[in-house]
Design a protein around this motif. Structure first.
Motif, PDB file in Angstrom:
ATOM      1  N   ASP A 159      -0.921   4.138   5.340  1.00 50.21           N
ATOM      2  CA  ASP A 159       0.207   3.045   5.715  1.00 50.21           C
ATOM      3  C   ASP A 159      -0.650   2.685   7.161  1.00 50.21           C
ATOM      4  O   ASP A 159      -0.010   1.693   7.703  1.00 50.21           O
ATOM      5  CB  ASP A 159       1.481   3.085   5.964  1.00 50.21           C
ATOM      6  N   LEU A 188      -2.297   0.376   1.600  1.00 44.62           N
ATOM      7  CA  LEU A 188      -0.978   0.517   1.266  1.00 44.62           C
ATOM      8  C   LEU A 188      -1.007  -0.478  -0.224  1.00 44.62           C
ATOM      9  O   LEU A 188      -0.718   0.011  -1.361  1.00 44.62           O
ATOM     10  CB  LEU A 188       0.015  -0.095   2.148  1.00 44.62           C
ATOM     11  N   THR A 189      -1.900  -1.697   0.147  1.00 43.99           N
ATOM     12  CA  THR A 189      -1.694  -2.393  -1.104  1.00 43.99           C
ATOM     13  C   THR A 189      -2.650  -3.337  -0.722  1.00 43.99           C
ATOM     14  O   THR A 189      -3.905  -4.004  -0.386  1.00 43.99           O
ATOM     15  CB  THR A 189      -0.548  -3.920  -0.267  1.00 43.99           C
ATOM     16  N   THR A 214       5.499  10.072  -0.656  1.00 45.98           N
ATOM     17  CA  THR A 214       6.345   9.316  -0.043  1.00 45.98           C
ATOM     18  C   THR A 214       5.307   7.890  -0.260  1.00 45.98           C
ATOM     19  O   THR A 214       4.449   7.229   0.275  1.00 45.98           O
ATOM     20  CB  THR A 214       6.583   8.565   1.308  1.00 45.98           C
ATOM     21  N   LYS A 215       5.378   6.922  -1.209  1.00 46.64           N
ATOM     22  CA  LYS A 215       4.872   5.773  -1.168  1.00 46.64           C
ATOM     23  C   LYS A 215       4.241   5.160  -0.443  1.00 46.64           C
ATOM     24  O   LYS A 215       3.089   3.945  -0.831  1.00 46.64           O
ATOM     25  CB  LYS A 215       5.268   4.727  -3.111  1.00 46.64           C
ATOM     26  N   SER A 216       5.684   4.419   0.509  1.00 47.41           N
ATOM     27  CA  SER A 216       5.611   3.578   0.924  1.00 47.41           C
ATOM     28  C   SER A 216       4.615   4.135   1.843  1.00 47.41           C
ATOM     29  O   SER A 216       4.205   3.256   2.576  1.00 47.41           O
ATOM     30  CB  SER A 216       6.367   3.707   2.136  1.00 47.41           C
ATOM     31  N   ARG A 217       4.139   4.913   1.885  1.00 45.08           N
ATOM     32  CA  ARG A 217       3.262   5.885   3.117  1.00 45.08           C
ATOM     33  C   ARG A 217       1.960   6.457   2.724  1.00 45.08           C
ATOM     34  O   ARG A 217       0.783   5.952   3.749  1.00 45.08           O
ATOM     35  CB  ARG A 217       3.621   7.300   3.562  1.00 45.08           C
ATOM     36  N   THR A 224       5.819  10.463  -5.524  1.00 49.51           N
ATOM     37  CA  THR A 224       4.687   9.881  -5.914  1.00 49.51           C
ATOM     38  C   THR A 224       3.848  11.243  -6.983  1.00 49.51           C
ATOM     39  O   THR A 224       3.736  12.291  -7.201  1.00 49.51           O
ATOM     40  CB  THR A 224       3.111   9.998  -5.075  1.00 49.51           C
TER      41      THR A 224
END
Length: 336
Positions: A73, A97-98, A167-170, A221
């Protein structure tokens, strides 16, 4: 002399080991996230004169190269800041991340016009280079199927030393981000094509893990995943990743063609490798330590020569597209 700042005291240690073996480079700074004692110990071992917990120190004019080995992230922000200051950048995988943020990093790299590399180090193992050459030279005929597997046990059992990976957001994803992006890149690189995901499935083995200190960590995850992909030309690829295979570690790629089949297997720990093929005289073995240091080729990348093994940020973006597609669904929780 290329002066480097390494950000991240986890896998950053591997980058320090690589850089130490490059006479044309030296590391002057190690940036850590939380554990100063660990960072100072690593810095002493690798002869790094300075440690800091402030990432902004890495952008000082004293350093020419920014090495990003921090959690995913943080990649995009650090990379764009470094590129904006004209620094060379090496970034761990996944690139960001994206896909959207990866595209932004690629644009920043193009605007900066400086060398940059996504750390897909398995391109630098001669076994995978040989596999690529055999496909490129047509020794397999038309490639009709690729099968890629990366099995590891660094998260076997319910405990974890990497809370952020769950954690997907990280982390962007689980095993698809830890291991899958390497396979996505090897698939694209060895075949010379970019693939699209047709379907994916994954599962979480431990929905609640614990830190080494005993604190609970929600497992959100995937620990196990499989992907079905296809190239524009119709070649099918199957990709499987596991990070919970107790006592078993293997990286394997098999290419099946209309004339022959070749399979490469490498130990992720020792980089000992083996290539088996139905092409006469094409079997080979490589001893432990055969993974080449990626940095010499990268550090020479501004001399006018080109090395096809260097995965720039566009390669990171291509793998990111497959990663995002593979991880788009919600993983199932494996029943006991």
């Amino acid at each position: 002399m290329m002066r480097a700042a390494v950000i991240g005291a986890g896998f950053g240690e591997q980058h320090l080991a690589w850089l130490r073996n490059c006479p044309e480079a030296e590391c002057g700074l190690l940036v850590y996230g939380q554990n100063r004692e660990k960072a100072e110990k690593i810095a002493t071992e690798y002869g790094v004169p300075r440690v800091s917990d402030d990432v902004r120190d890495a952008f000082d004019d004293a350093y020419d190269l920014t090495v990003i080995a921090a959690p995913v992230d943080l990649h995009a922000e650090i990379a764009e800041e470094a590129l904006g200051r004209g620094k060379w950048v090496v970034c761990e995988k996944p690139l960001t991340l994206t896909v959207e943020s990866a595209e932004s990093v690629v644009r920043a790299a193009e605007a900066a016009g400086v060398p940059h590399m996504t750390m897909f180090q398995w391109r630098f193992h001669p076994a995978f280079g040989t596999l690529r050459d055999m496909i490129t030279d047509g020794r397999l005929g038309r490639v009709v199927h690729m099968d890629l597997q990366f099995h590891h046990d660094f998260l076997a059992g319910p405990s974890t030393a990497f809370s952020w990976r769950h954690t997907k957001s990280r982390a962007a994803a689980g095993a698809f981000a830890d291991q899958g992006v390497h396979l996505f890149d090897l698939l694209n690189w060895t075949t010379g094509q970019e693939y699209a995901i047709l379907g994916a499935a994954s599962s979480i083995v431990w929905p609640i893990r614990t830190t080494r200190e005993g604190s609970p960590v929600p497992g959100r995850t995937e620990d196990v995943g499989s992907v079905l992909a296809q190239s524009p030309g119709g070649t099918i690829a199957t990709i499987s990743v596991l990070r919970v295979t107790g006592g078993h570690r293997r990286l394997r790629v098999t290419a099946s063609g209309t004339d022959a089949v070749v399979s490469v297997e490498v130990c992720p720990d020792t980089s000992e490798g083996r290539l088996d093929s139905s092409v006469a005289g094409e079997s080979a073995t490589w001893p432990a330590g055969s993974l080449e240091n990626p940095y010499p080729a990268f550090l020479a990348s501004n001399t006018g020569g080109t090395d096809a093994r260097i995965p720039d940020f566009s390669a990171g973006l291509a793998a990111q597209r497959l990663l995002e597609s593979a991880a788009a669904h919600s993983p199932a929780v494996l029943s006991e």
